[in-house]
Scaffold this active site. Structure first.
Site, PDB file in Angstrom:
ATOM      1  N   LYS A   1      17.016  -4.508  20.478  1.00  0.00           N
ATOM      2  CA  LYS A   1      17.680  -3.777  19.396  1.00  0.00           C
ATOM      3  C   LYS A   1      19.107  -3.422  19.800  1.00  0.00           C
ATOM      4  CE  LYS A   1      16.844   0.354  16.501  1.00  0.00           C
ATOM      5  NZ  LYS A   1      15.919   1.492  16.279  1.00  0.00           N
TER       6      LYS A   1
ATOM      7  N   SER B   1      14.293   2.223  11.833  1.00  0.00           N
ATOM      8  CA  SER B   1      15.571   1.556  12.035  1.00  0.00           C
ATOM      9  C   SER B   1      15.453   0.297  12.892  1.00  0.00           C
ATOM     10  CB  SER B   1      16.552   2.523  12.700  1.00  0.00           C
ATOM     11  OG  SER B   1      16.113   2.865  14.013  1.00  0.00           O
TER      12      SER B   1
ATOM     13  N   SER C   1      10.644   4.875  13.581  1.00  0.00           N
ATOM     14  CA  SER C   1      11.536   3.716  13.580  1.00  0.00           C
ATOM     15  C   SER C   1      11.050   2.528  14.385  1.00  0.00           C
ATOM     16  CB  SER C   1      12.937   4.124  14.057  1.00  0.00           C
ATOM     17  OG  SER C   1      13.605   4.827  13.037  1.00  0.00           O
TER      18      SER C   1
END
Length: 535
Positions: free
Chosen positions: A125, A205, A229
């Protein structure tokens, strides 16, 4: 053979024992009863199905010389080139990926592998520092020079021989910028789409990490979570996501929201790969000094592993009747496997919802200032707010940065009001899980991870009031989402949560649940489906 850590040895033994017990036997059986769907093209590599292959299967092939990490890495790179233009999940591809793979091939030929992740492609990420690629948290403010050093978790992956394949898109600043954000959107990467239905949202996210896994663009990926997330994107994209207990995975070098809740964690298409990656991320030890590779995975995670297990089902009817029907089918399947399923409602949820957000505002101001001071670009939150005001590209999906502005005005973390809030949050969140598990003698609490994915709409923002992740997130306890079924084409996850430091037990239980439900299916990249546009 080269020296291995005890954790890597344990993980390798766990992997070998599960070769015949992964989720693939029923991979095309959708839990919703909609039936299997055709797999997307381009996922086969010399007899290896990238959709369903596990890390132990890859390692077995590499050990006998029928597969190389270089060939595997090239296959994933080709897949990214072919598929990602449809979902926009990968921001950057590592310029050294093939060199990393070639080094792994040398170790495999010499019999000096570094553990189960050696040669396995991993996506990271883009709020996790990487020295050889940009780390932006989705913001143009950090789009200049890469960080000087890797995050600690990336160092651990490299030390384990993993191939750092690239960086994934995310909800900008991990969805902590605007009052009405759109999950999966960042100024750097644009909008990530849900591979199952392209006009639906991937949830935030860690949206890029989950969507990339659903599309088979890497073997595993790394996400981060403050509250939901990791697990929500996992559920909404039909993959597995593990939010570890707070402190088991280092947050050094990760763009923060709150040190009181933030953690990185592994995501994969099956629990086994997730567990092996967690062992590496955590350094091979849990907080009690035990092995992080899951106990209980040493045998088949079949029906007998659920016999006598006690699971509390928190239904959350607010997520809709279709999701509740998935939970009913799930409970029936678990009971057939010998589990005892009782319905529960963890207490204190309304108070947690009242306190969590104001506490996070104070923590974000403190923690983001400390992180920005280590990077080129804005040096504190006030400068970041000004950057967004003066860069129209940051406002192309939604203009707001209300959370930034509220955080700037929030009480400091030295304020007694803040300290009282965080103390109450810690107490109530832990009691909500501990008391529920104790009163019903539970091995885990289960709940729906997510509703069916809503349509992506910048003007409206997200429709994502999903309370199931909050108790474990605020308490710092582990949670794990596994595929449970679908509502039409849209996946729904089952969220399992347990007590403090019970990650290994939770992963073991998750493997047994996954094996019983067999709910995974490949996405079909449909442009749209009918139904309520807000869901």
């Amino acid at each position: 053979m080269g020296k291995r850590s005890m954790a890597a040895m344990t993980a390798a033994l766990v992997a070998a024992s599960l070769l015949m017990a992964g989720p693939q036997a029923g991979a095309q059986a959708a839990g919703s009863g909609t039936g299997g769907s055709p797999k997307p093209s381009g996922t086969a590599l010399d007899g290896v199905d990238l959709d369903t292959v596990t890390i132990p299967e890859l390692q077995a092939r590499m050990a006998r010389g029928s597969l190389t990490s270089s060939a595997l890495t090239r296959a994933y790179l080709r897949r990214i080139e072919k598929v990602d233009s449809r979902i926009h999940s990968v921001l950057h591809v590592s310029p050294t990926a093939l060199r990393q793979a070639a080094a792994s091939d040398v170790r495999h030929r010499r019999g000096r592998t570094l553990g189960p992740l050696d040669g396995v492609p991993v996506l990271i990420k883009d709020n996790v520092n990487t020295r050889d690629m940009p780390t932006t948290a989705g913001s143009l403010a950090l789009a200049g020079s890469p960080p000087a050093t890797d995050a600690t978790l990336v160092k651990r992956l490299r030390k384990a021989g993993a191939v750092i394949l690239g960086k994934t898109n995310l909800s900008e600043w991990a969805n902590f910028r605007a009052a009405k954000p759109t999950s999966g959107w960042s100024a750097v990467g644009g909008q990530t789409k849900n591979p199952y239905v392209l006009d639906r949202n991937p949830c935030g996210s860690s949206s890029g990490s989950a969507a990339a896994l659903a599309a088979s663009l890497a073997q595993v990926a790394i996400g981060t979570e403050t509250d939901g997330s990791i697990v929500c994107p996992a559920g909404m994209n039909g993959v597995v996501g593990h939010k570890p207990s707070l402190g088991l995975v280092s947050q050094s070098g990760v763009a923060p929201i709150s040190a009181a809740q933030d953690t990185a964690g592994p995501m994969a298409r099956n629990v086994l790969d997730t567990a092996l990656t967690f062992s590496v991320l955590s350094g091979g030890k849990d907080a009690r000094g035990g092995e992080a590779a899951p106990r209980g995975l040493e045998g088949h995670p079949g029906l007998s592993n659920l016999r006598g297990k006690r699971i509390g089902l928190w239904r959350l009817p607010s997520l809709g009747s279709d999701v509740d029907a998935v939970m009913t089918r799930t409970a029936k399947q678990l009971r057939k496997a010998g589990a005892v399923v009782v319905e529960v409602t963890p207490p204190h949820q309304e108070r947690l919802a009242e306190l969590e957000f104001p506490a996070l505002l104070s923590e974000f101001h403190r923690d983001i200032d400390a992180y920005l001071a280590t990077r080129e670009g804005p040096q504190d939150l006030a400068e970041l707010i000004e950057f967004n005001r003066t860069h129209p590209e940051e406002q192309t999906c939604f203009p707001g940065q209300e959370l930034f502005e509220q955080a700037l005005a929030a009480p400091p973390t030295t304020d007694p009001r803040y300290r009282k809030m965080r103390a109450e949050l810690k107490d109530l969140s832990r009691r909500s899980i501990d008391e529920t598990m104790a009163s019903h003698r539970l091995d885990a609490i289960a709940a729906p991870t997510n509703p069916p994915a809503w349509t992506t709409d910048c003007a409206r923002g997200d429709n994502d009031v999903i309370p199931s992740s909050t108790p474990a997130a605020v308490a710092g306890y582990p949670s794990l989402s596994v595929p449970a079924g679908s509502v039409g084409e849209l996946p729904v996850g089952l969220l399992l949560m347990a007590g403090d430091q019970q990650d290994t037990e939770l992963l073991s239980l998750g493997a047994a649940v996954e094996h019983r439900l067999k709910a995974w299916r490949a996405p079909r990249f449909l442009p749209t489906v009918g139904g309520d546009a807000t869901r």
